[in-house]
Scaffold this motif. Sequence first.
Motif, PDB file in Angstrom:
ATOM      1  N   PRO A   1      -2.333  13.362 -12.665  1.00 53.80           N
ATOM      2  CA  PRO A   1      -3.318  13.686 -11.629  1.00 53.80           C
ATOM      3  C   PRO A   1      -2.608  14.174 -10.376  1.00 53.80           C
ATOM      4  O   PRO A   1      -1.544  13.662 -10.015  1.00 53.80           O
ATOM      5  CB  PRO A   1      -4.021  12.344 -11.388  1.00 53.80           C
ATOM      6  N   VAL A   2      -3.168  15.154  -9.721  1.00 54.68           N
ATOM      7  CA  VAL A   2      -2.507  15.732  -8.555  1.00 54.68           C
ATOM      8  C   VAL A   2      -3.338  15.604  -7.276  1.00 54.68           C
ATOM      9  O   VAL A   2      -2.918  16.072  -6.219  1.00 54.68           O
ATOM     10  CB  VAL A   2      -2.175  17.230  -8.796  1.00 54.68           C
ATOM     11  N   ASP A   3      -4.515  14.961  -7.349  1.00 54.67           N
ATOM     12  CA  ASP A   3      -5.334  14.839  -6.143  1.00 54.67           C
ATOM     13  C   ASP A   3      -4.740  13.831  -5.154  1.00 54.67           C
ATOM     14  O   ASP A   3      -4.666  14.090  -3.957  1.00 54.67           O
ATOM     15  CB  ASP A   3      -6.778  14.463  -6.501  1.00 54.67           C
ATOM     16  N   ASP A   4      -4.303  12.653  -5.643  1.00 57.60           N
ATOM     17  CA  ASP A   4      -3.607  11.673  -4.809  1.00 57.60           C
ATOM     18  C   ASP A   4      -2.526  11.041  -5.664  1.00 57.60           C
ATOM     19  O   ASP A   4      -2.796  10.124  -6.447  1.00 57.60           O
ATOM     20  CB  ASP A   4      -4.558  10.608  -4.273  1.00 57.60           C
ATOM     21  N   PRO A   5      -1.289  11.519  -5.558  1.00 53.32           N
ATOM     22  CA  PRO A   5      -0.236  11.099  -6.487  1.00 53.32           C
ATOM     23  C   PRO A   5       0.334   9.717  -6.220  1.00 53.32           C
ATOM     24  O   PRO A   5       1.079   9.202  -7.047  1.00 53.32           O
ATOM     25  CB  PRO A   5       0.845  12.162  -6.278  1.00 53.32           C
ATOM     26  N   ARG A   6       0.025   9.102  -5.093  1.00 49.59           N
ATOM     27  CA  ARG A   6       0.723   7.877  -4.713  1.00 49.59           C
ATOM     28  C   ARG A   6       0.538   6.754  -5.728  1.00 49.59           C
ATOM     29  O   ARG A   6       1.506   6.063  -6.080  1.00 49.59           O
ATOM     30  CB  ARG A   6       0.271   7.419  -3.320  1.00 49.59           C
ATOM     31  N   ALA A   7      -0.684   6.537  -6.196  1.00 47.31           N
ATOM     32  CA  ALA A   7      -0.935   5.440  -7.132  1.00 47.31           C
ATOM     33  C   ALA A   7      -0.152   5.636  -8.428  1.00 47.31           C
ATOM     34  O   ALA A   7       0.454   4.693  -8.951  1.00 47.31           O
ATOM     35  CB  ALA A   7      -2.429   5.327  -7.422  1.00 47.31           C
TER      36      ALA A   7
ATOM     37  N   LEU B   1       9.506   1.456 -14.069  1.00 47.09           N
ATOM     38  CA  LEU B   1      10.963   1.553 -14.016  1.00 47.09           C
ATOM     39  C   LEU B   1      11.596   0.314 -13.389  1.00 47.09           C
ATOM     40  O   LEU B   1      12.782   0.312 -13.052  1.00 47.09           O
ATOM     41  CB  LEU B   1      11.372   2.800 -13.224  1.00 47.09           C
ATOM     42  N   ARG B   2      10.811  -0.731 -13.230  1.00 50.88           N
ATOM     43  CA  ARG B   2      11.262  -2.052 -12.776  1.00 50.88           C
ATOM     44  C   ARG B   2      11.661  -2.086 -11.290  1.00 50.88           C
ATOM     45  O   ARG B   2      12.481  -2.905 -10.893  1.00 50.88           O
ATOM     46  CB  ARG B   2      12.418  -2.579 -13.647  1.00 50.88           C
ATOM     47  N   LEU B   3      11.056  -1.205 -10.483  1.00 50.64           N
ATOM     48  CA  LEU B   3      11.227  -1.318  -9.044  1.00 50.64           C
ATOM     49  C   LEU B   3      10.248  -2.360  -8.515  1.00 50.64           C
ATOM     50  O   LEU B   3       9.120  -2.478  -9.020  1.00 50.64           O
ATOM     51  CB  LEU B   3      10.965   0.035  -8.371  1.00 50.64           C
ATOM     52  N   PRO B   4      10.617  -3.139  -7.488  1.00 52.22           N
ATOM     53  CA  PRO B   4       9.760  -4.218  -6.975  1.00 52.22           C
ATOM     54  C   PRO B   4       8.662  -3.674  -6.056  1.00 52.22           C
ATOM     55  O   PRO B   4       8.716  -3.804  -4.829  1.00 52.22           O
ATOM     56  CB  PRO B   4      10.749  -5.092  -6.204  1.00 52.22           C
ATOM     57  N   VAL B   5       7.650  -3.064  -6.645  1.00 47.93           N
ATOM     58  CA  VAL B   5       6.597  -2.405  -5.876  1.00 47.93           C
ATOM     59  C   VAL B   5       5.703  -3.441  -5.187  1.00 47.93           C
ATOM     60  O   VAL B   5       5.168  -4.349  -5.831  1.00 47.93           O
ATOM     61  CB  VAL B   5       5.746  -1.504  -6.789  1.00 47.93           C
ATOM     62  N   ALA B   6       5.545  -3.302  -3.870  1.00 48.22           N
ATOM     63  CA  ALA B   6       4.676  -4.189  -3.094  1.00 48.22           C
ATOM     64  C   ALA B   6       3.316  -3.517  -2.895  1.00 48.22           C
ATOM     65  O   ALA B   6       3.235  -2.286  -2.797  1.00 48.22           O
ATOM     66  CB  ALA B   6       5.309  -4.493  -1.736  1.00 48.22           C
ATOM     67  N   PRO B   7       2.214  -4.293  -2.817  1.00 48.97           N
ATOM     68  CA  PRO B   7       0.872  -3.708  -2.703  1.00 48.97           C
ATOM     69  C   PRO B   7       0.698  -2.784  -1.497  1.00 48.97           C
ATOM     70  O   PRO B   7      -0.026  -1.787  -1.576  1.00 48.97           O
ATOM     71  CB  PRO B   7      -0.034  -4.937  -2.589  1.00 48.97           C
ATOM     72  N   ASP B   8       1.357  -3.092  -0.369  1.00 51.92           N
ATOM     73  CA  ASP B   8       1.140  -2.296   0.841  1.00 51.92           C
ATOM     74  C   ASP B   8       1.800  -0.917   0.775  1.00 51.92           C
ATOM     75  O   ASP B   8       1.557  -0.068   1.640  1.00 51.92           O
ATOM     76  CB  ASP B   8       1.640  -3.052   2.074  1.00 51.92           C
ATOM     77  N   LEU B   9       2.608  -0.646  -0.242  1.00 48.10           N
ATOM     78  CA  LEU B   9       3.231   0.673  -0.361  1.00 48.10           C
ATOM     79  C   LEU B   9       2.206   1.767  -0.620  1.00 48.10           C
ATOM     80  O   LEU B   9       2.444   2.929  -0.323  1.00 48.10           O
ATOM     81  CB  LEU B   9       4.271   0.676  -1.488  1.00 48.10           C
ATOM     82  N   GLY B  10       1.058   1.391  -1.160  1.00 50.20           N
ATOM     83  CA  GLY B  10       0.029   2.373  -1.475  1.00 50.20           C
ATOM     84  C   GLY B  10      -0.513   3.097  -0.264  1.00 50.20           C
ATOM     85  O   GLY B  10      -1.089   4.187  -0.389  1.00 50.20           O
ATOM     86  N   SER B  11      -0.334   2.532   0.910  1.00 50.46           N
ATOM     87  CA  SER B  11      -0.816   3.183   2.138  1.00 50.46           C
ATOM     88  C   SER B  11       0.281   3.981   2.837  1.00 50.46           C
ATOM     89  O   SER B  11       0.043   4.575   3.891  1.00 50.46           O
ATOM     90  CB  SER B  11      -1.374   2.129   3.103  1.00 50.46           C
TER      91      SER B  11
ATOM     92  N   ASP C   1       6.808  10.589   1.394  1.00 54.92           N
ATOM     93  CA  ASP C   1       8.206  10.575   1.838  1.00 54.92           C
ATOM     94  C   ASP C   1       8.709   9.152   2.045  1.00 54.92           C
ATOM     95  O   ASP C   1       9.845   8.814   1.651  1.00 54.92           O
ATOM     96  CB  ASP C   1       8.357  11.373   3.138  1.00 54.92           C
ATOM     97  N   ASP C   2       7.877   8.299   2.661  1.00 51.20           N
ATOM     98  CA  ASP C   2       8.284   6.905   2.890  1.00 51.20           C
ATOM     99  C   ASP C   2       8.432   6.153   1.569  1.00 51.20           C
ATOM    100  O   ASP C   2       9.333   5.316   1.412  1.00 51.20           O
ATOM    101  CB  ASP C   2       7.283   6.198   3.800  1.00 51.20           C
ATOM    102  N   ILE C   3       7.546   6.435   0.632  1.00 50.96           N
ATOM    103  CA  ILE C   3       7.623   5.792  -0.680  1.00 50.96           C
ATOM    104  C   ILE C   3       8.934   6.156  -1.371  1.00 50.96           C
ATOM    105  O   ILE C   3       9.615   5.296  -1.951  1.00 50.96           O
ATOM    106  CB  ILE C   3       6.410   6.187  -1.550  1.00 50.96           C
ATOM    107  N   TRP C   4       9.324   7.429  -1.295  1.00 52.57           N
ATOM    108  CA  TRP C   4      10.577   7.852  -1.917  1.00 52.57           C
ATOM    109  C   TRP C   4      11.777   7.216  -1.225  1.00 52.57           C
ATOM    110  O   TRP C   4      12.738   6.801  -1.899  1.00 52.57           O
ATOM    111  CB  TRP C   4      10.699   9.381  -1.896  1.00 52.57           C
ATOM    112  N   GLN C   5      11.758   7.147   0.090  1.00 59.79           N
ATOM    113  CA  GLN C   5      12.869   6.507   0.802  1.00 59.79           C
ATOM    114  C   GLN C   5      13.011   5.051   0.376  1.00 59.79           C
ATOM    115  O   GLN C   5      14.123   4.555   0.161  1.00 59.79           O
ATOM    116  CB  GLN C   5      12.643   6.605   2.318  1.00 59.79           C
ATOM    117  N   TRP C   6      11.883   4.362   0.252  1.00 60.84           N
ATOM    118  CA  TRP C   6      11.905   2.971  -0.212  1.00 60.84           C
ATOM    119  C   TRP C   6      12.466   2.894  -1.636  1.00 60.84           C
ATOM    120  O   TRP C   6      13.290   2.024  -1.948  1.00 60.84           O
ATOM    121  CB  TRP C   6      10.490   2.389  -0.163  1.00 60.84           C
ATOM    122  N   ALA C   7      12.020   3.800  -2.509  1.00 63.04           N
ATOM    123  CA  ALA C   7      12.442   3.761  -3.912  1.00 63.04           C
ATOM    124  C   ALA C   7      13.945   3.987  -4.043  1.00 63.04           C
ATOM    125  O   ALA C   7      14.618   3.290  -4.817  1.00 63.04           O
ATOM    126  CB  ALA C   7      11.671   4.810  -4.716  1.00 63.04           C
ATOM    127  N   VAL C   8      14.480   4.946  -3.309  1.00 62.75           N
ATOM    128  CA  VAL C   8      15.925   5.221  -3.370  1.00 62.75           C
ATOM    129  C   VAL C   8      16.705   3.990  -2.920  1.00 62.75           C
ATOM    130  O   VAL C   8      17.715   3.602  -3.547  1.00 62.75           O
ATOM    131  CB  VAL C   8      16.285   6.446  -2.511  1.00 62.75           C
TER     132      VAL C   8
END
Length: 304
Positions: free
Chosen positions: A244-250, A259-269, A273-280
């Motif tokens: 899906p390309v309408d809202d890719p964040r979810a 991929l076993r990253l420790p995703v926190a619920p508040d990352l969805g907001s 760019d911030d999500i990628w910085q956190w993931a790296v």
Amino acid sequence: MNESVPYQGRFAPSPTGPLHFGSLLAACASYLQARRAAGRWLLRIEDIDPPRSQAGASEEIIKALEIYGFQWDGDVIYQSTATERHHSALRQLALDGHTYACSCSRRDLANAPRGPQGTIYPGTCRSGTSGTEYAVRVRTHDEAICFDDLLQGQHCERLQTESGDFVVLRRDGLIAYHLAAVVDDAEQGITEVVRGIDLLDSTARHIHLQKLLKLPTPEYLHIPVVIGPDGQKLSKLTGARALPVDDPRATLLHAFAALRLPVAPDLGSSTIDDIWQWAVANWDVTELQGQKEISGYPGSMAAP
């Protein structure tokens, strides 16, 4: 890995359809490996198989990657522009006596044994063929070809008995995937290949070609394959739905969780760019060590 050589990674989709969740995981893993190493990440469209390519798929893939926040280094590379380089490698293999013409059809090989790569070629045409239409095969040997995969451990294969001499030029005149991938990875200085475990059994063939062509062998890292709701490997052939390309964040966060990253619920907001910085910053590929399958396919993307 040789730390004196700058990290160079790549993502190399084929334009046979849109990206799906499984291809997103491969793209994410390769991208995170490159960015975590402060290296470069290249995008290569492997468009050397026109009969299987879909019109507009390359553009659709590139657009989806942009929407999901991927930023590649340099221009997009189209494998079809490297045809002369592929044929030069083919000529070198022939000059060195490593290839031969093969006129065997699928019917001719119907009773041949099968292995992980399909039919184990029995060497029918090794001593010559009288056929006028033929493919070109590369000669293999039965010495073990081994490599250490960062996630899957040591993997060895004896090509001649487990796979057989394999095709490097198809009967229709098209360069085969194995040769093109090896030549282009070397040309682009790829230091680590990150891809799905479904390609693990191709790696011994690639190392064999690298040795014959005197090309460097990169590190290899094969991530688990995604299993769909029907229990099959997620792929275009099994009807995987486009990202899906309408809202890719979810979907992106779902990929990170798989991929076993420790995703926190508040990352969805957060922004992409911030999500990628956190993931790296939080990426640790060893969390996937030894894992063969991922079953976390988003329910919202399951077929109706």
